[in-house]
Enzyme design. Structure first.
Site, PDB file in Angstrom:
ATOM      1  N   ASP A  54       0.800  -1.229   0.000  1.00 19.95           N
ATOM      2  CA  ASP A  54       0.000   0.000   0.000  1.00 19.95           C
ATOM      3  C   ASP A  54       0.828   1.273   0.000  1.00 19.95           C
ATOM      4  O   ASP A  54       0.323   2.340  -0.304  1.00 19.95           O
ATOM      5  CB  ASP A  54      -1.028   0.001   1.135  1.00 19.95           C
ATOM      6  CG  ASP A  54      -0.381  -0.111   2.482  1.00 19.95           C
ATOM      7  OD1 ASP A  54       0.644  -0.798   2.589  1.00 19.95           O
ATOM      8  OD2 ASP A  54      -0.889   0.481   3.440  1.00 19.95           O
TER       9      ASP A  54
ATOM     10  N   GLU B 183       9.551 -10.863  -2.286  1.00 19.46           N
ATOM     11  CA  GLU B 183      10.471  -9.789  -2.659  1.00 19.46           C
ATOM     12  C   GLU B 183      11.894 -10.263  -2.859  1.00 19.46           C
ATOM     13  O   GLU B 183      12.624  -9.715  -3.691  1.00 19.46           O
ATOM     14  CB  GLU B 183      10.434  -8.668  -1.610  1.00 19.46           C
ATOM     15  CG  GLU B 183       9.153  -7.846  -1.636  1.00 19.46           C
ATOM     16  CD  GLU B 183       8.037  -8.430  -0.773  1.00 19.46           C
ATOM     17  OE1 GLU B 183       8.229  -9.529  -0.203  1.00 19.46           O
ATOM     18  OE2 GLU B 183       6.983  -7.784  -0.665  1.00 19.46           O
TER      19      GLU B 183
ATOM     20  N   HIS C  46       1.771   1.036  10.134  1.00 21.39           N
ATOM     21  CA  HIS C  46       2.157  -0.348   9.893  1.00 21.39           C
ATOM     22  C   HIS C  46       3.400  -0.346   9.004  1.00 21.39           C
ATOM     23  O   HIS C  46       3.652   0.620   8.290  1.00 21.39           O
ATOM     24  CB  HIS C  46       1.009  -1.135   9.251  1.00 21.39           C
ATOM     25  CG  HIS C  46       0.566  -0.628   7.923  1.00 21.39           C
ATOM     26  ND1 HIS C  46      -0.132   0.550   7.761  1.00 21.39           N
ATOM     27  CD2 HIS C  46       0.737  -1.117   6.673  1.00 21.39           C
ATOM     28  CE1 HIS C  46      -0.383   0.744   6.488  1.00 21.39           C
ATOM     29  NE2 HIS C  46       0.132  -0.248   5.797  1.00 21.39           N
ATOM     30  N   HIS C  47       4.163  -1.428   9.082  1.00 26.80           N
ATOM     31  CA  HIS C  47       5.460  -1.569   8.381  1.00 26.80           C
ATOM     32  C   HIS C  47       6.576  -0.747   9.020  1.00 26.80           C
ATOM     33  O   HIS C  47       7.695  -0.753   8.508  1.00 26.80           O
ATOM     34  CB  HIS C  47       5.393  -1.214   6.887  1.00 26.80           C
ATOM     35  CG  HIS C  47       4.394  -1.978   6.074  1.00 26.80           C
ATOM     36  ND1 HIS C  47       3.825  -3.171   6.493  1.00 26.80           N
ATOM     37  CD2 HIS C  47       3.858  -1.743   4.835  1.00 26.80           C
ATOM     38  CE1 HIS C  47       2.990  -3.608   5.555  1.00 26.80           C
ATOM     39  NE2 HIS C  47       2.983  -2.765   4.562  1.00 26.80           N
TER      40      HIS C  47
ATOM     41  N   GLY D 170      27.272 -16.035  -3.633  1.00 28.83           N
ATOM     42  CA  GLY D 170      26.928 -17.419  -3.291  1.00 28.83           C
ATOM     43  C   GLY D 170      25.731 -17.588  -2.374  1.00 28.83           C
ATOM     44  O   GLY D 170      25.797 -18.315  -1.383  1.00 28.83           O
TER      45      GLY D 170
ATOM     46  N   ASP E 189      18.234 -29.929  -4.938  1.00 27.17           N
ATOM     47  CA  ASP E 189      16.974 -30.045  -4.202  1.00 27.17           C
ATOM     48  C   ASP E 189      16.958 -29.120  -2.986  1.00 27.17           C
ATOM     49  O   ASP E 189      15.934 -28.534  -2.650  1.00 27.17           O
ATOM     50  CB  ASP E 189      16.694 -31.503  -3.806  1.00 27.17           C
ATOM     51  CG  ASP E 189      17.864 -32.157  -3.072  1.00 27.17           C
ATOM     52  OD1 ASP E 189      18.977 -31.583  -3.071  1.00 27.17           O
ATOM     53  OD2 ASP E 189      17.668 -33.236  -2.489  1.00 27.17           O
TER      54      ASP E 189
ATOM     55  N   ASN F  20      19.851 -34.963  -4.521  1.00 27.96           N
ATOM     56  CA  ASN F  20      20.823 -35.784  -3.790  1.00 27.96           C
ATOM     57  C   ASN F  20      20.555 -35.725  -2.287  1.00 27.96           C
ATOM     58  O   ASN F  20      21.451 -35.834  -1.477  1.00 27.96           O
ATOM     59  CB  ASN F  20      22.259 -35.374  -4.126  1.00 27.96           C
ATOM     60  CG  ASN F  20      22.426 -33.860  -4.064  1.00 27.96           C
ATOM     61  OD1 ASN F  20      21.647 -33.171  -3.404  1.00 27.96           O
ATOM     62  ND2 ASN F  20      23.417 -33.333  -4.733  1.00 27.96           N
TER      63      ASN F  20
ATOM     64  N   GLY G  62      19.694 -33.413  -0.003  1.00 28.54           N
ATOM     65  CA  GLY G  62      20.205 -32.482   0.984  1.00 28.54           C
ATOM     66  C   GLY G  62      21.163 -31.456   0.428  1.00 28.54           C
ATOM     67  O   GLY G  62      21.287 -31.285  -0.776  1.00 28.54           O
TER      68      GLY G  62
ATOM     69  N   GLU H   9      27.359 -28.320   1.556  1.00 33.94           N
ATOM     70  CA  GLU H   9      27.550 -28.229   3.010  1.00 33.94           C
ATOM     71  C   GLU H   9      28.029 -29.575   3.564  1.00 33.94           C
ATOM     72  O   GLU H   9      28.908 -29.633   4.425  1.00 33.94           O
ATOM     73  CB  GLU H   9      26.248 -27.821   3.715  1.00 33.94           C
ATOM     74  CG  GLU H   9      25.629 -26.522   3.237  1.00 33.94           C
ATOM     75  CD  GLU H   9      26.532 -25.313   3.414  1.00 33.94           C
ATOM     76  OE1 GLU H   9      27.479 -25.363   4.201  1.00 33.94           O
ATOM     77  OE2 GLU H   9      26.286 -24.307   2.705  1.00 33.94           O
TER      78      GLU H   9
END
Lengths: 598, 598
Positions: free
Chosen positions: B58, B80, B145-146, B444, B474, B501, B503, B507
Site C-alpha cells: 500500500d 520480494e 504499519h510496516h 553465493g 533439491d 541428492n 540435501g 555443506e
C-alpha cells in the site's frame, strides 16, 4: 532526574549480577569449562528454549552442538526469512522464553532481516546467531564468498543494528560469557531481538562455565517508591472521581511484557469492564464475564464503541497505538480521561511518570482498587459474541465465514492470522478461554503467518496446548509456502485455511481494485501438502470448500476437527468480498491518503 | 594526485551533463511536464528495460503507471527476495540495461535486501524502488504499519546504504529529476545497485520532462593521456620481454564492465591464448580456437594449469579474486609476471595506475599488440573439451552428468547454475559459442539461481536468445521454489534440472557429511509445475531420470530439447557423489579452516 534514576537502577541490576557471577567464580576458581556453543545452548535451555530454527552454511555455528543437544532440537527450515518468522512465532506462543534463529554470514542473515525487523517492531524476543568467518579472516578481510567483495566485513552488522536492540561480536573467548549474557538479558528484558556473531574458530573454544550458575535477571528494575506511591494515589483519585465508571483496555504490551497474570488479578479483584485492542486480543480471556470485546477506534462495533468511549476513565494497559491497532488513529478517548500503564512508564492524563513500570505497579494498583469491586459490578458489560448470519446465497462470504469459524474454535487453540484480510476478519470473532491469538498487526509483513505457524505449532506442542489454526490468503501464502514442508517433516498438524480470492485482497481494496498487479497465479492448493513432503499422502489431508454447506460439513466433521494430520482447506471466496473491518480500515486509509496527497 | 584527477574528471562529466540539461531547458522554457513515475519509466525505457519485478504494497509506487506503460511490463513475483534475484538475473542477461525491483516500505524492501546485496557483491546494475509513506508522514512519523514502531523511519534506508552504491530519497518534485538521474548514472557506471524511495504523494507529482532529452552518460571518464601512454609502453615492453609467451585471463569484470567486444577484438588481432576464471566463463566464446578453458588456481585441470602458470606474462582482464573464483586463493602466478586491467585502474607488476580504465585502454592496447600476432600463433592452445566418460554403473554420477549435458547445450543458450554443486559441476563443461553462463560465485546465496532464472529467461526472450537452462539442487530449490509459478504465468519455458541428492551437498562436503542438518525434506518434484500454476498440466512437463540411459534418452529427445513448454527434470543422484572441482574446493577450504582455527 527520573531518567537518570532508571539508568542507575539498570546499572545496579547489572552490578548485582556481576557480583553474583564473581562470587560464583571465586567459589570454584578452577572450575569447569565449556565450549562457547554449549554455553549458549545452556543459557537457552535455562530460558526454556527447545527448538532452534535455521539453515546450515559453511560459516555458521556448527550445528553439531545443537543436533547433539539432549533437549534442544534443530529445526531445519527451507529458507532464512521463514526461519526468522518461525522463531518469532515460537517466542510468541512459548511465552517467557525466546525464539532463536541461526543463519550464515551475509547471504543467510540478510535473508532473515525482515523477520528480525518484525520481531523488533512487534516486541518479540528473538536471538539471531550468525556464523561468521574466523577471527583471523575477520581481521585480514580476504575476498571470501558471501562478502560484498570490497572488504566491508562490518556491513551486515551495521544493517542488523537497525533492527535489533543489542549486538555482540564475539572476537575472543574471554568476551563470550559476559557478552552473550548481556544481549540475552536485553532480549528478555525489552522483548526485542538481539544479534550475535560467532566466528568459525570460536564455536568450540572453551570458556569458564561458572557464570551459568547465575540465572539471567528477568525482573524489571524496581519503581522508585515515592513516585510509585504518588502514581497510585493519583490513579485512585481518578477512579474515585469517575465513580467507578472505569474500563480497562488491554493492548499488545500486556502480552509482550508479560503482565497477563497481573491483569487477570486486577480484573478478578476489581471487576472493571475490560476490552482489548486488536493486538491485545486474547490477552484477557474472551470468555471472561467482564470482557466486552475489541476496541479499534472508529472501526469498533457500535455497541462496544459507545461503552469504551463513554466511560469516565480508561485504564489502558500496554497500549501500542499503531494505525491498524487504533482504527487509523481514531481513538475517541481524551487524554484527560486516560491512564496508561506501560512497561517502563506510566501516563496519568497529561502527566508522564518515567521509570514507573506496570509489572511491579499492577499488583499494588490491584490492591488499592479492589475496594471498587461492588460499584464496578453495577456497570453492565455486553457479552462479546457473534452470531452466524442467515444468508440465502450459497457462497462463502466473509460475513458468514468468520462467525462460523468462531463456533469451530476450542479452548487452548492457537489461532494465527495473516496480516490483511484474515486479521481483520477474525477480529470480531470471540475466541475461547485459554486460546492464543497470534498476529502481526503493526509490522504487517505478508507471508509471516505461514512460517510463523511452524514456530507457533512447535511451541504449542511443547506447552501441551490445543490445535494450531492458520488463516491466510492465497496471495500471502505464496510468499513463504515452502515452510509447510518443515511442518510435515516435524509431524506438526496445523489446520491451514487458505482463503482463495484470486489475489491480494487487502491491496485490491486499498488501491487498484481490478488491476492485474493485484492478481496472483492460481495454484492447485490441494496438491501442496503431497508435493511438499507428504509424498505418499499418509500424513496430510486437503480439502476445497465452495459453499456454506461444504464448509459447515467439514467443520462439523469430528475427524477433521480432531486435527490428527496436517490439513489444508482451500476456501473459495468472491474476489471482491472483504471483511467489515477491512473495508472500514481501507476507507479510512483512503481518506488519510487523500488528505496527505492534499 | 591521480585519485584527484579521477574525481575531477567525474565532476567534469557531471557538469557537462548539467550544462546539456540546462541548454535543453532554456530551449523550451515552458516545456512539457511529466509525472515522477513516468519520468522514471522513461529513463528505464531509455536504458532498454522491458520488465520490472516486484510486489504491490500500500505504500509503494502505484503500479498503475507500470501496468499502463506500452513497452515496460510489470512482472508480479511471489516474494520480494525472489523479485530482487529476478531483477539481478534480468540485468545479467539483458546486458547494457539494468534490473529493476519495486517493493514496499520496510517489510518489502528488507525482504529484498539479500538480493540487492548480491547484486552489489557481484556488480550487477539494479535499481531498487521503494514505495514509502507520504512526505507528510515521513516528517511527522506516526506509528504506521510496516514501521519499527519507534519512529525511526530512516532505519531501512540505513540498512540499504550498506548494500547499494547510491541512494536517493525524493522529498520534493524539484529534486526528483536530478536525483533519479544521479543514482541511475551511478548504477550504470559502477554496475552496482542503487536505492530510491518514492513517497506515496509524489508518485503522480508533475515535474519538467526536459531533462529526459539528454540521455544518461554511459562512457567512463577519459584516461589521462600521459599516464595511458606510459601504461601502454610498459605493457608492450613486458610483452616484448615475454617473447610473445603471453596468456590472457578473462574474469568477471570483463562482463560486468562491458568490455567483451574489446576483448574479442584483442583476441582477433593478437591471437594470444585466452583462458577464463569461473566468473569469466563465456565472456569469451568457449569455441574460440585460441580459448583454452577455465583457470581456478589449484583446482584447475592440470593441462590447463600448466599452460596458464607457465606463461611468461599474464594479461588479466577484469579480475575478481574471490575465494571460489581463484581456487581458494591458490593462483600460482607471481605479480612480477602479471598485468591486470580493471574498470578504474591498471596494475603492471607491482605498479598501480589509478584512473586508467580498461574500457578505453583496451582498443589502444589491441592496436599496439597486434604486431605480436604471428608470434602468438606459435603458442599452441589445447582445445577445451570434455569427453563423456564410459562408466559401468547405471547411476547418474557427476562425472557423467556434466560432460553429458555439455553435448546438450546449443548456441545462444542461457545457462544458469546455482551456487554450490551445480556451479562447480558445470565449470569444466565447454559451452557453445554465444551461450551465456550465469552464476553467483562470489556472493553465493543459495536459492538465487531459481528466481534469477525468471529474470534471465525474460531477458533471453527479449534478446531473441535460445533456451534458458537452470541447474539447481533439491536443497537450493526449496528456498525460492515459488518463483516457478511466475515463470509459468508469463509463459516462460526454461528447462529446470533439479539434482536430487537428498540435501545440501556442498555443506555436506564442507562439514557434517552425515549430519541431519544437511538433510532436507524430499518433495514430489514432478508435481511442482502442476501444483504451482499449470493446474491443467498443459503448459509444462516434468520428468525423473534415475539412470544414465534415462538421462540420455531424455536429452536426445527432440521435443524435450526444443523447450516448447516449461520443463522440470528431477535427476536422482547419489547422496555423497560430488563434482571433482567441488571436492577439491572443499578439501582446500577444510585446510584453510583448520589453519585458521589453529
Amino acid at each position: 532526574m527520573d531518567s537518570a534514576t532508571i539508568d542507575l537502577q539498570a546499572e545496579v541490576n547489572r552490578l548485582c549480577h556481576e557480583i553474583q557471577t564473581l562470587e560464583v567464580q571465586r567459589e570454584s576458581e578452577n572450575g569447569e569449562s565449556i565450549t562457547i556453543s554449549d554455553y549458549i545452548l545452556k543459557r537457552l535451555e535455562q530460558l526454556d528454549v527447545t527448538s532452534i530454527f535455521g539453515l546450515p552454511g559453511d560459516f555458521n555455528m556448527r550445528m553439531d552442538f545443537i543436533e547433539d543437544h539432549p533437549t534442544i532440537k534443530w529445526i531445519g527450515n527451507c529458507n532464512e526469512l521463514n526461519a526468522s518468522y518461525a522463531a518469532d512465532g515460537y517466542a510468541r506462543v512459548k511465552e517467557r522464553s525466546i525464539g532463536v534463529v541461526v543463519t550464515t554470514f551475509g547471504v543467510g542473515e540478510l535473508s532473515a532481516i525482515n523477520g528480525i525487523a518484525g520481531a523488533f517492531s512487534e516486541m518479540v524476543p528473538v536471538l539471531h546467531i550468525v556464523g561468521v568467518p574466523s577471527t583471523t579472516q575477520l581481521k585480514s578481510k580476504p575476498m571470501l564468498h558471501h562478502t560484498l567483495g570490497n572488504g566491508r566485513f562490518d556491513a551486515y552488522t551495521k544493517a542488523a543494528e537497525q533492527v535489533t536492540i543489542a549486538q555482540a561480536a564475539i572476537m575472543t573467548p574471554r568476551q563470550a560469557g559476559p557478552e552473550i549474557d548481556r544481549i540475552l538479558t536485553e532480549c528478555i528484558t525489552h522483548a526485542r531481538p538481539v544479534y550475535l556473531t560467532l566466528p568459525m574458530d570460536l564455536v568450540a573454544a572453551k570458556i569458564p562455565a561458572k557464570r551459568l550458575k547465575v540465572a539471567l535477571p528477568r525482573t524489571p528494575p524496581a519503581n522508585n517508591p515515592d513516585v510509585e506511591n504518588y502514581v497510585l494515589d493519583e490513579i485512585v483519585k481518578l477512579v474515585d472521581d469517575a465513580k467507578q465508571d472505569v474500563v480497562i483496555l488491554v493492548d499488545a504490551c500486556a502480552i509482550r511484557h508479560d503482565v497477563r497474570q497481573e491483569v487477570s488479578d486486577l480484573l478478578t479483584k476489581t471487576q472493571f469492564p475490560v476490552y482489548a485492542s486488536p493486538m491485545g486480543k486474547t490477552a484477557v480471556s474472551e470468555e471472561h464475564e467482564r470482557y466486552g470485546g475489541i476496541y479499534v477506534g472508529s472501526i469498533t462495533q457500535p455497541s462496544i464503541k459507545e461503552k469504551v468511549e463513554g466511560a469516565k476513565l480508561i485504564l489502558s494497559i500496554g497500549a501500542l497505538k499503531s494505525d491498524f491497532n487504533t482504527g487509523m488513529f481514531t481513538y475517541h478517548i481524551p487524554t484527560a480521561r486516560t491512564v496508561e500503564l506501560h512497561s517502563d512508564q506510566t501516563l496519568i492524563r497529561h502527566g508522564h511518570f518515567p521509570g514507573i513500570g506496570m509489572k511491579l505497579l499492577l499488583p499494588k494498583l490491584t490492591e488499592r482498587l479492589s475496594k471498587y469491586k461492588q460499584g464496578a459490578l453495577k456497570i453492565p458489560v455486553l457479552r462479546f459474541k457473534l452470531d452466524v448470519p442467515k444468508e440465502g446465497d450459497y457462497k462463502i462470504s466473509h460475513a458468514y465465514f468468520w462467525p462460523r469459524l468462531g463456533k469451530f474454535f476450542r479452548k487452548q487453540d492457537v489461532i494465527v492470522a495473516e496480516t490483511g484480510t484474515s486479521n481483520f476478519g477474525v477480529l470480531d470473532v470471540p475466541m475461547p478461554d485459554k486460546s492464543i491469538f497470534v498476529s502481526q498487526i503493526l509490522f504487517g509483513s505478508i507471508g509471516w503467518a505461514t512460517a510463523s505457524t511452524l514456530g507457533a505449532a512447535l511451541a504449542a506442542r511443547d506447552r501441551g496446548l490445543g490445535r494450531t489454526i492458520l488463516f491466510t490468503g492465497d496471495g500471502s501464502m505464496q510468499l513463504t509456502v515452502q515452510e509447510i514442508s518443515t511442518m510435515i517433516h516435524y509431524k506438526l498438524k496445523p489446520i491451514i485455511f487458505v482463503l482463495n480470492n484470486k489475489g491480494y485482497n487487502i491491496e485490491r481494496h486499498l488501491h487498484g481494485l481490478d488491476r492485474k498487479y493485484n492478481d496472483i497465479v492460481d495454484w492447485k492448493w490441494t496438491s501442496l501438502l503431497t508435493t511438499l513432503g507428504d509424498t505418499d499422502g499418509k500424513l496430510s489431508k486437503s480439502y476445497t470448500v465452495r459453499s456454506k454447506a461444504e464448509l459447515d460439513k467439514l467443520l462439523d466433521d469430528d475427524e477433521f476437527a480432531s486435527a490428527q494430520k496436517i490439513q489444508l482447506v482451500e476456501v473459495l471466496m468472491d474476489k471482491y468480498d472483504t471483511p467489515r473491518a477491512l473495508q472500514a480500515a481501507a476507507d479510512l486509509t483512503a481518506k488519510m491518503a487523500a488528505k496527505s496527497v492534499g
